[in-house]
Enzyme design. Structure first.
Site, PDB file in Angstrom:
ATOM      1  N   GLU A   7       0.797  -1.223   0.000  1.00 11.63           N
ATOM      2  CA  GLU A   7       0.000   0.000   0.000  1.00 11.63           C
ATOM      3  C   GLU A   7       0.837   1.285   0.000  1.00 11.63           C
ATOM      4  OE1 GLU A   7      -4.043  -1.637   2.194  1.00 11.63           O
ATOM      5  OE2 GLU A   7      -2.678  -0.374   3.352  1.00 11.63           O
TER       6      GLU A   7
ATOM      7  N   GLU B  77      -5.612  -8.336   0.959  1.00 12.35           N
ATOM      8  CA  GLU B  77      -6.183  -7.954   2.253  1.00 12.35           C
ATOM      9  C   GLU B  77      -7.661  -7.653   2.079  1.00 12.35           C
ATOM     10  OE1 GLU B  77      -4.367  -4.785   4.476  1.00 12.35           O
ATOM     11  OE2 GLU B  77      -2.328  -5.542   4.143  1.00 12.35           O
TER      12      GLU B  77
END
Length: 454
Positions: free
Chosen positions: A177, A365
């Site tokens: 991320e 995720e």
């Protein structure tokens, strides 16, 4: 089938996703390991950031966290008992190279060798993330991601990881991320290292874009038989209304949150059309940088939790757009004030499928935090169970419609340290009693076990 009905997920089985589809769980080093100063481990930016009062909920920190450093065998055996065959975890840069560059820690290498070897012995495939936000403080003292030297630092770090673990680890992710660690850490200042402003954000973005390709090339050279990816946070962006300025605000937010890192990776450059302020990043671009930013990953990790509703705001600098909080919209929310909106994960799979250069998508995720209560030794987390079911159903919908999605990793295995929010939000399939380090499988974890075992 109505894929928006979570009850339909009870009818799904892993084989409905195809024989090569993988299911697992995801974690991150700083959030679970603890052992912050054991042996010769160096200080990370999160060690430093959490040491300052007011940065973290209740001034909490990850010095012990889930004590995974000492309890990894117990946790991996628990995974095995829950039919989990794929485990995503990250390597702590400051545990492997305490000062970020220079001497490699034999103790740090030995620890991750023990984790990897025990996973394999238990029939669990290790999926390793090279960088999950915990930059060595020694490098931050030199500017961190703002300093272009990070390209060499990161290349060397990736080389060390690939050299020591690539003989057994065949599934790699370069960055976790990057939009979050650059945006929250170098623009808003709410994550480590706590820096703010465009003068920090823009160079950090560009250097992270280059590093995701640098890491990919290094892994390809040293572990040629590996599956290599990188992960991106993303949320479906919906305009608050169909008014032209709200629609434009949503396009701007989508460009910043969902396109900023994937598009230069694919050779499309930065999305400056919808976010003109990004043109200032040109000050940090050297000749051939945009060519060097391109890498042909085997897969893209998509990390989705919610959707965001965006409206025009004159008062937000640069973007003129703001997110309307879920709690203000009369929708079901998680403890993080994120809307529970399962179609978002389907729509983001569809969005990334539209890019010609994306070979394969893996959900690396997905999960939710709710108010978990331990009652008589059990945690009946019905809301999380339904959240997982409804989102997994959306993934299966995407798969059934021919979209190229090949895996799903739940966030997360055990309750852990959740960055600025500390230990308040619990995302785990397994409840962690942080006073005793006892693990208790929640109802959602029992369901996941039965689902995987079916």
């Amino acid at each position: 089938m109505d894929f928006n009905n979570p009850q339909n997920a009870f009818n799904l089985k892993p084989q409905d996703f195809g024989k090569d589809f993988v299911f697992g769980v995801s974690t991150a080093a700083y959030q679970i390991e603890g052992a912050h100063a054991i042996h010769d481990k160096g200080v990370s930016i999160w060690d430093q950031f959490t040491s300052k009062k007011g940065n973290i909920f209740n001034n909490q920190h990850g010095q012990i966290a889930c004590d995974f450093y000492n309890k990894f065998e117990e946790d991996i055996l628990l995974m095995k008992s829950m039919n989990i065959k794929h485990f995503r975890f990250s390597l702590a840069w400051s545990r492997i190279i305490p000062n970020g560059t220079g001497v490699v820690s034999s103790e740090g290498i030995a620890f991750y060798n023990r984790v990897i070897n025990f996973c394999i012995a238990c029939g669990i495939t290790p999926w390793v993330t090279v960088y999950h936000w915990d930059l060595p403080q020694a490098l931050q003292n030199q500017g961190g991601w703002v300093n272009r030297e990070v390209l060499q630092w990161f290349e060397n770090y990736t080389r060390v990881c690939a050299t020591h673990f690539g003989d057994r680890v065949k599934h790699w992710m370069v960055l976790n991320e990057p939009m979050v660690f650059t945006g929250a850490g170098y623009f808003l200042g709410v994550h480590a290292p706590g820096n703010k402003g465009l003068k920090n954000f823009l160079p950090a973005v560009h250097h992270a874009v280059l590093c995701q390709a640098i890491g990919g090339r290094m892994l390809r050279d040293l572990v040629p038989d590996a599956q290599i990816g990188s992960t991106f946070s993303c949320s479906e962006i919906t305009p608050y209304s169909q008014a032209a300025r709200d629609v434009l605000a949503a396009k701007k937010a989508n460009a910043l949150l969902n396109r900023l890192f994937i598009e230069p990776l694919l050779g499309l450059g930065y999305p400056t059309k919808h976010v003109p302020v990004l043109k200032r990043i040109e000050a940090y671009i050297k000749p051939d940088d945009l060519k060097k930013a391109v890498f042909d990953f085997d897969f893209i990790g998509v990390q989705n939790y919610t959707r965001e509703v965006v409206k025009h705001s004159y008062f937000v600098p640069y973007l003129r757009a703001r997110i309307v909080k879920a709690s203000k919209r009369n929708v079901k929310t998680t403890l993080m004030d994120w809307e529970v909106y399962p179609p978002s994960i389907y729509n983001m799979i569809a969005h990334f499928n539209e890019y010609k250069g994306v070979k394969k998508i893996i959900i690396t995720e997905n999960g939710a935090a709710f108010t978990d209560k331990l009652v008589s030794g059990e945690v009946n987390d019905t809301e999380r169970l339904q959240y997982l079911q409804s989102h997994i159903a959306q993934v299966q919908k995407a798969k059934a419609e021919g979209l190229n999605v090949a895996g799903y990793f739940a966030w997360t295995f055990t309750d852990n340290f959740e960055w600025a929010e500390g230990y308040h939000p619990r995302f785990g399939l397994v409840y962690t009693d942080f006073s005793t380090q006892q693990r208790i499988v929640k109802a959602s974890g029992k369901w996941y076990k039965d689902f995987l075992g079916s």
